[in-house]
Design a protein around this motif. Structure first.
Motif, PDB file in Angstrom:
ATOM      1  N   ARG A   1      -5.396  -6.072  -4.947  1.00  0.00           N
ATOM      2  CA  ARG A   1      -6.340  -5.033  -4.497  1.00  0.00           C
ATOM      3  C   ARG A   1      -5.970  -3.683  -5.115  1.00  0.00           C
ATOM      4  O   ARG A   1      -6.835  -2.879  -5.410  1.00  0.00           O
ATOM      5  CB  ARG A   1      -6.301  -4.969  -2.966  1.00  0.00           C
ATOM      6  N   HIS A   2      -4.675  -3.443  -5.301  1.00  0.00           N
ATOM      7  CA  HIS A   2      -4.224  -2.151  -5.827  1.00  0.00           C
ATOM      8  C   HIS A   2      -3.946  -2.185  -7.327  1.00  0.00           C
ATOM      9  O   HIS A   2      -3.429  -1.213  -7.883  1.00  0.00           O
ATOM     10  CB  HIS A   2      -2.970  -1.698  -5.064  1.00  0.00           C
TER      11      HIS A   2
ATOM     12  N   VAL B   1       2.660   1.711  -3.448  1.00  0.00           N
ATOM     13  CA  VAL B   1       1.714   2.180  -4.464  1.00  0.00           C
ATOM     14  C   VAL B   1       1.391   3.655  -4.230  1.00  0.00           C
ATOM     15  O   VAL B   1       1.337   4.465  -5.163  1.00  0.00           O
ATOM     16  CB  VAL B   1       0.434   1.307  -4.456  1.00  0.00           C
ATOM     17  N   THR B   2       1.220   4.028  -2.966  1.00  0.00           N
ATOM     18  CA  THR B   2       0.930   5.430  -2.633  1.00  0.00           C
ATOM     19  C   THR B   2       2.021   6.359  -3.131  1.00  0.00           C
ATOM     20  O   THR B   2       1.748   7.439  -3.647  1.00  0.00           O
ATOM     21  CB  THR B   2       0.791   5.588  -1.099  1.00  0.00           C
TER      22      THR B   2
ATOM     23  N   ARG C   1       0.836  -1.204   0.000  1.00  0.00           N
ATOM     24  CA  ARG C   1       0.000   0.000   0.000  1.00  0.00           C
ATOM     25  C   ARG C   1       0.875   1.259   0.000  1.00  0.00           C
ATOM     26  O   ARG C   1       0.619   2.216  -0.712  1.00  0.00           O
ATOM     27  CB  ARG C   1      -0.881  -0.046   1.243  1.00  0.00           C
TER      28      ARG C   1
END
Ligand SMILES: [Zn+2]
Length: 441
Positions: free
Chosen positions: A249-250, A215-216, A212
């Motif tokens: 999910r991403h 990706v951010t 997460r």
């Protein structure tokens, strides 16, 4: 207070203006119509060469491909009939922000890149290297970490906004690794330095959080170290499963560094998309990869690279004899043949971060000569570096193929690569997104 607000508002306005226009582009982007007379042309999807093909380009993309196309009024016409025309090549495994002196070794060179070189200078050095990839005919690169804390994201953005000439980049940010990263010999009380280069993960929840986080901050692919060779640690299957789930999910894919059979098997079982290296791997594990659609990026080196590496690794550089070179390369060649036999899809990725005194793009492209020396045909090698890589990167139909709708990433080489592999070294024309970087239009 108000002065500060005003300053902030001005800065915000400037950011909007600057973001909207190319920043002093190195090579001016060309968005006009272009007709290329291609002559001999590689159809990467079918795996065949075709004759008498023309390519019509408009707005950075290929609009039409076929024989005897008309040039639209005012279009630029480029004659490449005496060359072999290919989709721009793809390198699915690079580290543009890291260059290792063969005499140094990964721990010393890695620590040096953090402590002495630093991310801003690394990114500037990488920008210079990026240009050499275009010159070598490599128009797309998947860059898999060893970039400090997101130096790769900065380089990608500078290429995308036109400040720097370079290939289209798909970047991972820091790779997810067990403690110590890839630096053996690190003292336990200085272990934190590895966290400047790798995202050290502790357990499944933290591993998912790392996805997460990456990706951010701009990662488009997740790099993990199933085993972090040359260090002896492994990620657990549960950690890798958590990573794969978070990546799904991403909407990003997972590339796993795995050098021994256990590391490959666990990563493939956990559901990663690609295995990188797999220097030691059993046939049963290759069968699992084929069954699960896990691709292999054999980051193999060719004999010329071995010789060069030997010369550069010290003042009394070891000069290997031909039979010694064959011995050094026998394992990787056998593994590549077994992988093909097992039905594993082969993608092309060089992992060439060594300072061999060659332009880095050229050094990276020698990877394709390693595949040829293992017995892959020229067509198989070109497919690995075009269509197979494009599918792995999630860019099918956009890169690695010359057809309507794809980016106009087009190169021309001199000679028939099926008869003379050195033709791959003779790149005479390079276009990325409709803009010519090498060769007179
Ligand atoms: Zn690598």
């Amino acid at each position: 207070m108000t002065g500060l607000l005003k300053l902030r508002a001005t800065g915000w306005f400037l950011a909007l203006v600057v973001g909207a226009m190319p920043l002093g582009a190195q090579t001016r982007p060309d968005t006009g119509a272009t007709l290329i007379h291609a002559g001999r042309f590689f159809d990467s999807e079918a795996g065949v060469f075709r004759a008498n093909q023309d390519i019509l380009i408009r707005d950075q993309k290929i609009e039409r491909v076929g024989p005897n196309l008309e040039a639209p009024k005012g279009a630029r016409v480029i004659d490449l009939r005496k060359y072999t025309v290919l989709p721009g090549l793809i390198d699915a495994h690079m580290h543009l922000l890291y260059l290792e002196d063969p005499a140094g070794g990964i721990s010393m060179e890695g620590a040096k890149s953090i402590i002495i070189e630093g991310t801003p200078l690394r990114a500037l050095h990488a920008a210079a290297r990026a240009r050499t990839f275009l010159e070598a005919g490599i128009t797309t690169v998947r860059d898999l970490g060893n970039s400090g804390r997101f130096g790769d994201v900065a380089l990608r953005d500078a290429i995308n906004d036109g400040s720097v000439d370079g290939p289209r980049l798909l970047v991972s940010g820091p790779g997810l690794s067990a403690v110590g990263g890839q630096w053996p010999g690190l003292q336990a009380n200085h272990a934190d330095i590895a966290a400047e280069e790798y995202r050290i993960v502790h357990g499944p929840a933290d591993a998912a959080d790392a996805v997460r986080e990456n990706v951010t901050f701009g990662a488009q692919v997740i790099k993990i170290y199933s085993n972090n060779t040359p260090n002896p640690a492994y990620l657990s299957v549960d950690e890798m499963k958590a990573i794969v789930e978070a990546a799904k999910r991403h909407g990003v894919r997972v590339a796993a560094h795995a050098t021994d059979d256990a590391a490959v098997w666990r990563a493939a079982f956990a559901g990663v998309n690609s295995i990188e290296h797999a220097y030691r791997v059993e046939d049963s594990t290759l069968a699992l990869m084929a069954k699960n659609g896990v691709t292999l990026t054999p980051t193999d080196i060719d004999s010329l690279t071995v010789i060069r590496y030997s010369e550069k690794s010290g003042p009394n550089g070891f000069k290997p004899r031909p039979e010694q070179i064959s011995e050094i390369l026998a394992g990787q060649r056998d593994r590549l043949r077994r992988a093909v036999k097992a039905g594993v899809t082969i993608t092309a990725g060089s992992d060439n971060y060594l300072n061999l005194g060659w332009p880095q793009g050229r050094a990276a492209k020698r990877n394709l000569f390693a595949y040829l020396a293992s017995g892959l045909t020229a067509i198989q090698v070109l497919q690995a570096a075009t269509i197979n890589d494009a599918r792995l990167l999630g860019l099918e139909g956009k890169v690695g193929v010359l057809k309507a709708g794809a980016f106009a990433d087009i190169i021309a080489i001199e000679g028939d690569v099926e008869k003379d592999s050195d033709a791959l070294e003779r790149v005479r024309f390079v276009m990325k997104s409709g803009t010519v970087y090498l060769g007179k239009p």
